[in-house]
Design a protein around this motif. Structure first.
Motif, PDB file in Angstrom:
ATOM      1  N   VAL A   1       9.694   4.056   3.393  1.00 47.84           N
ATOM      2  CA  VAL A   1       8.317   3.813   3.830  1.00 47.84           C
ATOM      3  C   VAL A   1       7.373   4.750   3.090  1.00 47.84           C
ATOM      4  CG1 VAL A   1       8.560   5.361   5.805  1.00 47.84           C
ATOM      5  CG2 VAL A   1       6.797   3.611   5.839  1.00 47.84           C
ATOM      6  N   THR A   2       6.216   4.213   2.695  1.00 51.46           N
ATOM      7  CA  THR A   2       5.180   4.982   2.004  1.00 51.46           C
ATOM      8  C   THR A   2       3.866   4.813   2.747  1.00 51.46           C
ATOM      9  OG1 THR A   2       6.268   4.474  -0.085  1.00 51.46           O
ATOM     10  CG2 THR A   2       4.034   5.384  -0.214  1.00 51.46           C
ATOM     11  N   GLU A   3       3.184   5.918   3.003  1.00 54.47           N
ATOM     12  CA  GLU A   3       1.903   5.869   3.709  1.00 54.47           C
ATOM     13  C   GLU A   3       0.804   5.382   2.786  1.00 54.47           C
ATOM     14  OE1 GLU A   3      -1.015   8.789   6.394  1.00 54.47           O
ATOM     15  OE2 GLU A   3       0.752   9.604   5.389  1.00 54.47           O
ATOM     16  N   THR A   4      -0.078   4.537   3.288  1.00 54.89           N
ATOM     17  CA  THR A   4      -1.205   4.033   2.504  1.00 54.89           C
ATOM     18  C   THR A   4      -2.339   3.667   3.464  1.00 54.89           C
ATOM     19  OG1 THR A   4      -1.863   2.401   0.833  1.00 54.89           O
ATOM     20  CG2 THR A   4      -0.330   1.645   2.512  1.00 54.89           C
ATOM     21  N   VAL A   5      -3.346   2.947   2.983  1.00 57.67           N
ATOM     22  CA  VAL A   5      -4.418   2.419   3.836  1.00 57.67           C
ATOM     23  C   VAL A   5      -4.648   0.962   3.471  1.00 57.67           C
ATOM     24  CG1 VAL A   5      -5.618   4.609   4.229  1.00 57.67           C
ATOM     25  CG2 VAL A   5      -6.186   3.255   2.212  1.00 57.67           C
ATOM     26  N   ASP A   6      -5.192   0.181   4.416  1.00 52.58           N
ATOM     27  CA  ASP A   6      -5.489  -1.214   4.118  1.00 52.58           C
ATOM     28  C   ASP A   6      -6.889  -1.342   3.529  1.00 52.58           C
ATOM     29  OD1 ASP A   6      -7.271  -0.978   6.207  1.00 52.58           O
ATOM     30  OD2 ASP A   6      -6.175  -2.254   7.590  1.00 52.58           O
ATOM     31  N   HIS A   7      -7.372  -2.595   3.346  1.00 53.99           N
ATOM     32  CA  HIS A   7      -8.679  -2.820   2.711  1.00 53.99           C
ATOM     33  C   HIS A   7      -9.828  -2.292   3.555  1.00 53.99           C
ATOM     34  CE1 HIS A   7      -7.979  -6.313   5.325  1.00 53.99           C
ATOM     35  NE2 HIS A   7      -9.276  -6.330   5.479  1.00 53.99           N
ATOM     36  N   GLU A   8      -9.585  -2.034   4.839  1.00 50.78           N
ATOM     37  CA  GLU A   8     -10.622  -1.465   5.704  1.00 50.78           C
ATOM     38  C   GLU A   8     -10.452   0.049   5.872  1.00 50.78           C
ATOM     39  OE1 GLU A   8     -10.094  -3.843   9.232  1.00 50.78           O
ATOM     40  OE2 GLU A   8     -11.660  -5.252   8.607  1.00 50.78           O
ATOM     41  N   GLN A   9      -9.599   0.626   5.032  1.00 52.75           N
ATOM     42  CA  GLN A   9      -9.322   2.065   5.055  1.00 52.75           C
ATOM     43  C   GLN A   9      -8.639   2.516   6.354  1.00 52.75           C
ATOM     44  OE1 GLN A   9      -9.928   3.831   2.103  1.00 52.75           O
ATOM     45  NE2 GLN A   9     -10.283   1.732   1.488  1.00 52.75           N
ATOM     46  N   LYS A  10      -7.961   1.582   7.023  1.00 52.35           N
ATOM     47  CA  LYS A  10      -7.191   1.928   8.210  1.00 52.35           C
ATOM     48  C   LYS A  10      -5.763   2.310   7.807  1.00 52.35           C
ATOM     49  CE  LYS A  10      -9.727  -1.135  11.365  1.00 52.35           C
ATOM     50  NZ  LYS A  10      -9.630  -2.339  12.225  1.00 52.35           N
ATOM     51  N   ALA A  11      -5.140   3.147   8.619  1.00 50.29           N
ATOM     52  CA  ALA A  11      -3.776   3.605   8.318  1.00 50.29           C
ATOM     53  C   ALA A  11      -2.830   2.413   8.168  1.00 50.29           C
ATOM     54  CB  ALA A  11      -3.280   4.522   9.430  1.00 50.29           C
ATOM     55  N   ASP A  12      -2.018   2.452   7.107  1.00 49.48           N
ATOM     56  CA  ASP A  12      -1.063   1.380   6.841  1.00 49.48           C
ATOM     57  C   ASP A  12       0.169   1.998   6.192  1.00 49.48           C
ATOM     58  OD1 ASP A  12      -0.009  -1.135   6.747  1.00 49.48           O
ATOM     59  OD2 ASP A  12      -1.456  -1.968   5.327  1.00 49.48           O
ATOM     60  N   TRP A  13       1.253   1.222   6.119  1.00 44.68           N
ATOM     61  CA  TRP A  13       2.496   1.713   5.525  1.00 44.68           C
ATOM     62  C   TRP A  13       3.127   0.593   4.714  1.00 44.68           C
ATOM     63  CZ3 TRP A  13       0.556   3.034  10.188  1.00 44.68           C
ATOM     64  CH2 TRP A  13       0.396   4.385  10.450  1.00 44.68           C
ATOM     65  N   ILE A  14       3.698   0.940   3.549  1.00 43.83           N
ATOM     66  CA  ILE A  14       4.430  -0.017   2.722  1.00 43.83           C
ATOM     67  C   ILE A  14       5.921   0.222   2.932  1.00 43.83           C
ATOM     68  CG2 ILE A  14       4.916  -0.827   0.378  1.00 43.83           C
ATOM     69  CD1 ILE A  14       2.085  -1.435   1.166  1.00 43.83           C
ATOM     70  N   PHE A  15       6.639  -0.814   3.357  1.00 39.96           N
ATOM     71  CA  PHE A  15       8.081  -0.728   3.516  1.00 39.96           C
ATOM     72  C   PHE A  15       8.758  -1.291   2.268  1.00 39.96           C
ATOM     73  CE2 PHE A  15       6.657  -0.533   7.900  1.00 39.96           C
ATOM     74  CZ  PHE A  15       7.490   0.456   8.415  1.00 39.96           C
ATOM     75  N   SER A  16       9.686  -0.522   1.703  1.00 40.01           N
ATOM     76  CA  SER A  16      10.448  -0.947   0.523  1.00 40.01           C
ATOM     77  C   SER A  16      11.898  -1.183   0.940  1.00 40.01           C
ATOM     78  CB  SER A  16      10.385   0.122  -0.567  1.00 40.01           C
ATOM     79  OG  SER A  16       9.041   0.391  -0.923  1.00 40.01           O
ATOM     80  N   TYR A  17      12.426  -2.376   0.607  1.00 37.83           N
ATOM     81  CA  TYR A  17      13.765  -2.758   1.054  1.00 37.83           C
ATOM     82  C   TYR A  17      14.665  -3.035  -0.148  1.00 37.83           C
ATOM     83  CZ  TYR A  17      11.048  -3.791   5.288  1.00 37.83           C
ATOM     84  OH  TYR A  17      10.199  -3.715   6.368  1.00 37.83           O
ATOM     85  N   THR A  18      15.897  -2.552  -0.091  1.00 39.80           N
ATOM     86  CA  THR A  18      16.898  -2.968  -1.063  1.00 39.80           C
ATOM     87  C   THR A  18      17.937  -3.820  -0.349  1.00 39.80           C
ATOM     88  OG1 THR A  18      18.126  -0.906  -0.721  1.00 39.80           O
ATOM     89  CG2 THR A  18      16.627  -0.983  -2.587  1.00 39.80           C
ATOM     90  N   ALA A  19      18.388  -4.853  -1.043  1.00 41.84           N
ATOM     91  CA  ALA A  19      19.288  -5.839  -0.436  1.00 41.84           C
ATOM     92  C   ALA A  19      20.676  -5.263  -0.210  1.00 41.84           C
ATOM     93  CB  ALA A  19      19.376  -7.066  -1.330  1.00 41.84           C
ATOM     94  N   GLY A  20      21.256  -5.610   0.944  1.00 41.76           N
ATOM     95  CA  GLY A  20      22.626  -5.229   1.253  1.00 41.76           C
ATOM     96  C   GLY A  20      23.603  -6.330   0.874  1.00 41.76           C
ATOM     97  N   THR A  21      24.875  -6.133   1.208  1.00 37.85           N
ATOM     98  CA  THR A  21      25.931  -7.099   0.849  1.00 37.85           C
ATOM     99  C   THR A  21      25.650  -8.482   1.420  1.00 37.85           C
ATOM    100  OG1 THR A  21      27.489  -5.255   0.948  1.00 37.85           O
ATOM    101  CG2 THR A  21      28.421  -7.462   0.881  1.00 37.85           C
ATOM    102  N   LYS A  22      25.200  -8.519   2.676  1.00 35.92           N
ATOM    103  CA  LYS A  22      24.910  -9.810   3.326  1.00 35.92           C
ATOM    104  C   LYS A  22      23.842 -10.577   2.551  1.00 35.92           C
ATOM    105  CE  LYS A  22      23.906 -12.888   6.591  1.00 35.92           C
ATOM    106  NZ  LYS A  22      23.390 -13.894   5.675  1.00 35.92           N
ATOM    107  N   ALA A  23      22.774  -9.916   2.162  1.00 43.94           N
ATOM    108  CA  ALA A  23      21.691 -10.570   1.424  1.00 43.94           C
ATOM    109  C   ALA A  23      22.170 -11.035   0.050  1.00 43.94           C
ATOM    110  CB  ALA A  23      20.509  -9.621   1.271  1.00 43.94           C
ATOM    111  N   LYS A  24      23.017 -10.240  -0.604  1.00 43.36           N
ATOM    112  CA  LYS A  24      23.519 -10.602  -1.942  1.00 43.36           C
ATOM    113  C   LYS A  24      24.433 -11.812  -1.866  1.00 43.36           C
ATOM    114  CE  LYS A  24      23.102  -5.886  -3.691  1.00 43.36           C
ATOM    115  NZ  LYS A  24      23.816  -4.636  -4.029  1.00 43.36           N
ATOM    116  N   GLU A  25      25.286 -11.858  -0.841  1.00 43.22           N
ATOM    117  CA  GLU A  25      26.163 -13.025  -0.660  1.00 43.22           C
ATOM    118  C   GLU A  25      25.339 -14.276  -0.371  1.00 43.22           C
ATOM    119  OE1 GLU A  25      29.447 -13.363  -1.058  1.00 43.22           O
ATOM    120  OE2 GLU A  25      29.414 -11.317  -1.847  1.00 43.22           O
TER     121      GLU A  25
END
Length: 521
Positions: free
Chosen positions: A276-300
């Protein structure tokens, strides 16, 4: 119902295909409270706001909640997918068309059993069906049809009507179970819209909010694997708006909320890592970017869907290139010698650590190493900029060829996206604010230290003053009285009673300070 453990072998994937547009937008309220409508506003680059999606609910049947959501995603979507070949037919005969639009769901008891809801009763299911059928959607959408061209749909409609046992169907038959009748606009949309696959059995086992998350994140995970991107990204504000979820603005609340949603996907190994990375949205309100890497289930799941897509198109599995075969042979014989193969004039040997980092990043977009090295040599600064800008570009969410896109962006040196500039400005403002706070704290600490030092000196000087004979004290008092009154006070001021008290305090303070400085002995 528990999901498979990470160590358990993944079961075969049972695919259900859903449209790529309607399925992204929310209709159901997965929270506890009610709301009069659900609305998504799009903000254009000009700052103008337009309603992109709005769902209004029946005052009689109410807002569709979790049961209605389950019926839509696990029963209705499944029946539509099963009858897709029939629905795709364009029939000129009105009676035949009515028959195609009419889809049998099963009896209320059969629906309950299929959903695995032993504690649900038929009245609840009937109410949920009415809620789905009476949810009125007004929207203006741009979507891709099967030939990949774009179309715009500006409409107001419900998706389908519902007919129960004993009522008359549009083709004149008596209903022997629960049926839905697709509205013409919705049927037309389903016929020409692109579809995407989901694992039906996995979908069915997930709790409601985790199921909705899977619907939203799966296209990003698919793109992450297909295009060999470092990760899939979703913003917290997007998840809240399109799930929909209650949106929080402190990370402690967000962390607790998202933990429950992520947990089933991490337990099943659909997701390997979540950052997770802290950021702000277009209205300058607190927001967060979630970054996901695929696991075995997703790859299959990805492999299965890729294979199925090739089979449907009659394509052969991709063959290894000579280079890949050669690389694999080298790997096979890697144990023969512990020495690293000698490569003459290795092009990356002279790169700095910073340049090697940039090279690694551009290679992750699928750019070939020779091309990446050429770009790094010619336009290093533009390369750095565009790698920073890429995650913020709205276009990057739908790019089919990230390598081509990033190379074109570097070559033309695209301007920073609005969201990047806003985030950069917000970060800069935050840093400046924090720096000002730090400087102010330092200043206050310095002043406090000076004040404390002065007070300590004054206390010592006061003790010395009190040790003077009375005549010396009176002499000093009169001397400072004359000096201070001439300097700071007008004659009329001295007639005021409260001024005499202030004056005495001022006289003693200056005497003490001068004693401390050694001016008075």
């Amino acid at each position: 119902m528990e999901l498979e453990n990470k160590n358990q072998e993944n079961l075969p994937v049972k695919a259900i295909r859903v449209d790529t547009t309607f399925s992204n937008f929310p209709i159901h309220n997965l929270g506890k409270g009610n709301q009069s409508k659900l609305e998504i506003i799009e903000i254009l680059e000009t700052g103008k706001k337009i309603t992109k999606w709005k769902v209004s609910y029946s005052s009689e049947y109410g807002q569709p909640h979790i049961l209605a959501y389950k019926i839509d995603t696990l029963i209705v979507n499944k029946r539509i997918d099963e009858l897709k070949s029939q629905l795709l037919k364009n029939i000129s005969n009105k009676k035949e068309e009515e028959k195609i639009r009419t889809i049998r769901l099963g009896s209320l008891r059969e629906i309950i059993k299929e959903l695995g809801l032993s504690n649900a009763d038929t009245n609840n299911v009937k109410q949920a069906l009415y809620q789905n059928a009476s949810s009125f959607i007004t929207a203006k959408l741009t979507y891709k049809i099967k030939d990949r061209t774009e179309k715009t749909l500006d409409f107001g409609t419900t998706r389908y009507g519902v007919i129960f046992v004993g009522e008359t169907l549009p083709d004149g038959r008596k209903a022997d179970s629960v049926y839905i009748v697709l509205n013409e606009i919705y049927l037309h949309f389903l016929r020409e819209s692109q579809t995407r696959p989901l694992d039906y059995d996995y979908l069915k086992k997930l709790p409601p909010t985790a199921q909705r998350f899977y619907e939203l994140v799966s296209p990003k995970i698919y793109a992450h694997l297909k295009n060999k991107l470092p990760c899939a990204k979703l913003s917290y504000s997007y998840l809240c708006q399109f799930s929909p979820l209650t949106r929080y603005f402190t990370y402690d609340q967000v962390k607790k909320q998202m933990y429950k949603i992520h947990k089933p996907h991490k337990d099943s190994n659909y997701l390997e890592t979540v950052k997770v990375t802290e950021t702000v949205d277009h209205e300058q309100k607190a927001d967060w970017i979630f970054s996901y890497t695929a696991g075995t289930k997703a790859k299959e799941e990805f492999k299965h869907f890729q294979k199925t897509a090739r089979e449907q198109k009659g394509e052969q599995p991709p063959k290894e290139s000579l280079a890949e075969i050669f690389d694999n042979r080298l790997l096979d014989f890697g144990s023969v010698s512990d020495q690293e193969p000698i490569i003459k004039n290795k092009p990356t040997a002279d790169l700095t650590d910073e340049e090697k980092g940039l090279l690694t990043q551009i290679l992750e977009y699928g750019v070939s190493e020779p091309k990446a090295l050429d770009v790094l040599k010619r336009t290093k600064t533009a390369l750095e900029r565009q790698i920073m800008y890429y995650p913020y570009s709205t276009l990057s969410q739908s790019v089919n060829n990230p390598a081509g896109w990033i190379l074109r962006a570097i070559e033309k040196d695209y301007a920073p996206p609005t969201s990047y500039k806003k985030e950069a400005e917000a970060k800069k403002a935050k840093i400046e604010f924090e720096n000002r706070n730090k400087e102010e704290q330092k200043r206050l600490q310095r002043e406090e230290a000076r004040f404390e030092a002065t007070e300590r000196k004054k206390e010592l000087a006061k003790g010395k003053y009190l040790s003077f004979p009375k005549e010396r004290q009176d002499e000093l008092y009169k001397l400072y009285y004359d000096k201070i009154t001439k300097r700071d006070y007008k004659p009329e001021h001295l007639k005021l009673t409260f001024v005499q008290g202030l004056l005495t305090q001022q006289i003693l303070t200056e005497i003490y300070l001068d004693i401390a400085k050694g001016k008075v002995t």
